[in-house]
Enzyme design. Structure first.
Site, mmCIF file in Angstrom:
data_model
loop_
_atom_site.group_PDB
_atom_site.id
_atom_site.type_symbol
_atom_site.label_atom_id
_atom_site.label_comp_id
_atom_site.label_asym_id
_atom_site.label_seq_id
_atom_site.Cartn_x
_atom_site.Cartn_y
_atom_site.Cartn_z
ATOM 1 N N ASP A 13 0.823 -1.217 0.000
ATOM 2 C CA ASP A 13 0.000 0.000 0.000
ATOM 3 C C ASP A 13 0.857 1.267 0.000
ATOM 4 O O ASP A 13 1.948 1.291 0.566
ATOM 5 C CB ASP A 13 -0.921 -0.025 1.235
ATOM 6 C CG ASP A 13 -2.066 0.969 1.115
ATOM 7 O OD1 ASP A 13 -2.383 1.396 -0.010
ATOM 8 O OD2 ASP A 13 -2.656 1.321 2.158
ATOM 9 N N ARG A 64 0.149 7.762 -2.620
ATOM 10 C CA ARG A 64 0.752 8.803 -1.777
ATOM 11 C C ARG A 64 2.200 9.067 -2.175
ATOM 12 O O ARG A 64 2.674 10.193 -2.137
ATOM 13 C CB ARG A 64 0.653 8.407 -0.293
ATOM 14 C CG ARG A 64 -0.710 8.727 0.308
ATOM 15 C CD ARG A 64 -0.951 7.985 1.592
ATOM 16 N NE ARG A 64 -1.365 6.612 1.331
ATOM 17 C CZ ARG A 64 -1.568 5.713 2.276
ATOM 18 N NH1 ARG A 64 -1.371 6.037 3.544
ATOM 19 N NH2 ARG A 64 -1.977 4.508 1.958
ATOM 20 N N TRP A 65 2.910 8.008 -2.552
ATOM 21 C CA TRP A 65 4.307 8.154 -2.990
ATOM 22 C C TRP A 65 4.360 9.083 -4.205
ATOM 23 O O TRP A 65 5.183 9.993 -4.269
ATOM 24 C CB TRP A 65 4.876 6.781 -3.332
ATOM 25 C CG TRP A 65 6.315 6.753 -3.716
ATOM 26 C CD1 TRP A 65 7.393 6.555 -2.885
ATOM 27 C CD2 TRP A 65 6.853 6.916 -5.048
ATOM 28 N NE1 TRP A 65 8.561 6.581 -3.618
ATOM 29 C CE2 TRP A 65 8.257 6.805 -4.947
ATOM 30 C CE3 TRP A 65 6.285 7.140 -6.303
ATOM 31 C CZ2 TRP A 65 9.104 6.912 -6.049
ATOM 32 C CZ3 TRP A 65 7.124 7.260 -7.409
ATOM 33 C CH2 TRP A 65 8.519 7.137 -7.269
ATOM 34 N N HIS A 113 2.425 3.464 -9.065
ATOM 35 C CA HIS A 113 2.207 2.037 -9.335
ATOM 36 C C HIS A 113 3.397 1.432 -10.081
ATOM 37 O O HIS A 113 3.809 0.309 -9.801
ATOM 38 C CB HIS A 113 0.912 1.833 -10.141
ATOM 39 C CG HIS A 113 -0.328 2.247 -9.396
ATOM 40 N ND1 HIS A 113 -0.566 1.886 -8.086
ATOM 41 C CD2 HIS A 113 -1.399 3.005 -9.765
ATOM 42 C CE1 HIS A 113 -1.728 2.395 -7.694
ATOM 43 N NE2 HIS A 113 -2.246 3.084 -8.696
ATOM 44 N N LEU A 167 10.626 -20.806 -4.528
ATOM 45 C CA LEU A 167 9.749 -19.796 -3.929
ATOM 46 C C LEU A 167 8.368 -19.904 -4.547
ATOM 47 O O LEU A 167 8.225 -19.892 -5.773
ATOM 48 C CB LEU A 167 10.306 -18.383 -4.167
ATOM 49 C CG LEU A 167 9.378 -17.221 -3.770
ATOM 50 C CD1 LEU A 167 9.150 -17.196 -2.257
ATOM 51 C CD2 LEU A 167 9.947 -15.882 -4.228
ATOM 52 N N LEU A 193 -6.566 -4.758 7.523
ATOM 53 C CA LEU A 193 -6.350 -5.870 6.583
ATOM 54 C C LEU A 193 -6.977 -5.603 5.215
ATOM 55 O O LEU A 193 -6.609 -6.243 4.230
ATOM 56 C CB LEU A 193 -6.909 -7.178 7.157
ATOM 57 C CG LEU A 193 -6.112 -7.778 8.326
ATOM 58 C CD1 LEU A 193 -6.813 -9.004 8.883
ATOM 59 C CD2 LEU A 193 -4.692 -8.135 7.885
HETATM 60 C C1 IPE Z 1 -5.421 -2.667 -0.068
HETATM 61 O O1 IPE Z 1 -5.093 -1.329 -0.260
HETATM 62 C C2 IPE Z 1 -5.383 -3.402 -1.361
HETATM 63 C C3 IPE Z 1 -4.071 -3.545 -1.964
HETATM 64 C C4 IPE Z 1 -2.936 -3.151 -1.445
HETATM 65 C C5 IPE Z 1 -4.034 -4.224 -3.232
HETATM 66 P P1 IPE Z 1 -6.203 -0.210 -0.436
HETATM 67 O O2 IPE Z 1 -5.479 1.066 -0.611
HETATM 68 O O3 IPE Z 1 -7.152 -0.601 -1.505
HETATM 69 O O4 IPE Z 1 -6.961 -0.275 0.965
HETATM 70 P P2 IPE Z 1 -7.836 0.798 1.718
HETATM 71 O O5 IPE Z 1 -8.877 1.271 0.740
HETATM 72 O O6 IPE Z 1 -6.928 1.910 2.137
HETATM 73 O O7 IPE Z 1 -8.399 0.070 2.895
HETATM 74 C C1 IPE Z 2 -1.531 0.299 -3.430
HETATM 75 O O1 IPE Z 2 -1.343 1.675 -3.457
HETATM 76 C C2 IPE Z 2 -1.833 -0.251 -4.807
HETATM 77 C C3 IPE Z 2 -3.221 -0.700 -4.992
HETATM 78 C C4 IPE Z 2 -4.130 -0.742 -4.059
HETATM 79 C C5 IPE Z 2 -3.596 -1.147 -6.315
HETATM 80 P P1 IPE Z 2 -2.565 2.689 -3.440
HETATM 81 O O2 IPE Z 2 -2.971 2.956 -4.849
HETATM 82 O O3 IPE Z 2 -3.648 2.187 -2.558
HETATM 83 O O4 IPE Z 2 -1.873 3.960 -2.812
HETATM 84 P P2 IPE Z 2 -2.479 4.958 -1.727
HETATM 85 O O5 IPE Z 2 -2.984 4.129 -0.594
HETATM 86 O O6 IPE Z 2 -3.576 5.723 -2.389
HETATM 87 O O7 IPE Z 2 -1.318 5.819 -1.338
HETATM 88 MG MG MG Z 3 -4.059 2.426 -0.595
#
Ligand code: IPE
Ligand code: IPE
Ligand code: MG
Length: 251
Positions: free
Chosen positions: A29, A33-34, A46, A140, A204
């Site tokens: 996750d 934000r990065w 991404h 793995l 989670l």
């Molecule tokens: C969880 O992250 C799903 C993945 C990392 C693939 P999200 O960014 O979707 O989760 P929430 O919405 O913050 O709970």
């Molecule tokens: C995780 O990063 C990747 C996916 C859920 C696909 P996010 O896209 O959720 O990034 P944030 O949480 O908005 O920073």
């Molecule tokens: Mg996220």
């Protein structure tokens, strides 16, 4: 102790103690934000996240972790704007095609859990081909969770169990935890010992709800694109310091 010294000291711990988790699962996750913190579009986060996946697989191979499961796209992520879903789909298509040969060469077996059928046909075909091509690898076990949701997985398993019971194929009394577990996407996989979530969020988000029953949880204040060997080793060291009880009396 400085942060660097502390990291170096902790890094040596897992191998010394012989408590490397057999199965590490990661909620990757913080890509958005990065990117935002650099004034970049989310897709840039991404893409950087895909590089972190590479480093993580290398780290898992280095530490001798046998099972690595990565949460790449949740059932709920379909709710994101169409443009972002499209960008993620394109990235996934590119990733599977470009990485699979190298993964295979390193003895990695690929599995996919989730509703991969919701992705375009060509991606499903590439994923299926990659699973078949790496089936004999055992160094793995890499599992990618795609369009995965823990609740949907449990409901699908319950539906299959109900249908089998209605058809007289199984006796309800024989449906124990092990039998139910075999109806999940993760049939044949051990439960995760360690679940890591990056980005500072402490939830989670529908990941491995059944399988996480006794997992140790590590939440890191690092955004996924910044994750690498050091953070992986830190999480393993944290894991090695935990006392797992599984409900039994403290030892
Ligand atoms: C969880 O992250 C799903 C993945 C990392 C693939 P999200 O960014 O979707 O989760 P929430 O919405 O913050 O709970
Ligand atoms: C995780 O990063 C990747 C996916 C859920 C696909 P996010 O896209 O959720 O990034 P944030 O949480 O908005 O920073
Ligand atoms: Mg996220």
């Amino acid at each position: 102790m400085s942060a660097t010294t502390k990291t170096a000291a902790r890094k040596a711990l897992p191998a010394e103690l012989g408590t490397v988790p057999a199965h590490v699962a990661i909620i990757m996750d913080g890509n958005g934000r990065w990117a935002a913190s650099r004034g970049l579009p989310r897709i840039a986060g991404h893409r950087a996240g895909a590089m972190a996946v590479r480093r993580t697989i290398e780290a898992a191979l280095h530490h001798g972790v046998a099972w690595l499961t990565l949460y790449a796209f949740s059932s709920e992520n379909w709710r994101r704007p169409a443009g972002e879903v499209n960008d993620l789909t394109t990235l996934l298509r590119h990733y599977v095609k470009s990485e699979i040969a190298e993964l295979a060469a390193h003895g990695v077996r690929l599995r996919v859990i989730g509703e991969a059928a919701r992705f375009p046909d060509d991606i499903q075909a590439s994923l299926g081909a990659a699973e078949r091509a790496t089936r004999a690898n055992a160094r793995l076990n890499l599992t990618i969770a795609l369009s995965y949701g823990g609740r949907a997985e449990i409901v699908a398993a319950a539906r299959r169990a109900a249908a089998a019971i209605a058809a007289g194929e199984i006796d309800p009394a024989a449906l124990d935890e092990a039998a139910f577990g075999r109806l999940l996407f993760t049939d044949g996989m051990p439960d995760p010992d360690l679940i890591i979530r990056t980005s500072g969020e402490q939830r989670l988000s529908n990941f491995l709800l059944w399988q996480a029953a006794y997992a140790e949880l590590v939440f890191l204040n690092v955004l996924w694109p910044d994750f690498g060997a050091v953070q992986f080793a830190e999480a393993l060291a944290d894991y090695a310091s935990r006392e797992r009880r599984f409900g039994a009396r403290p030892g």
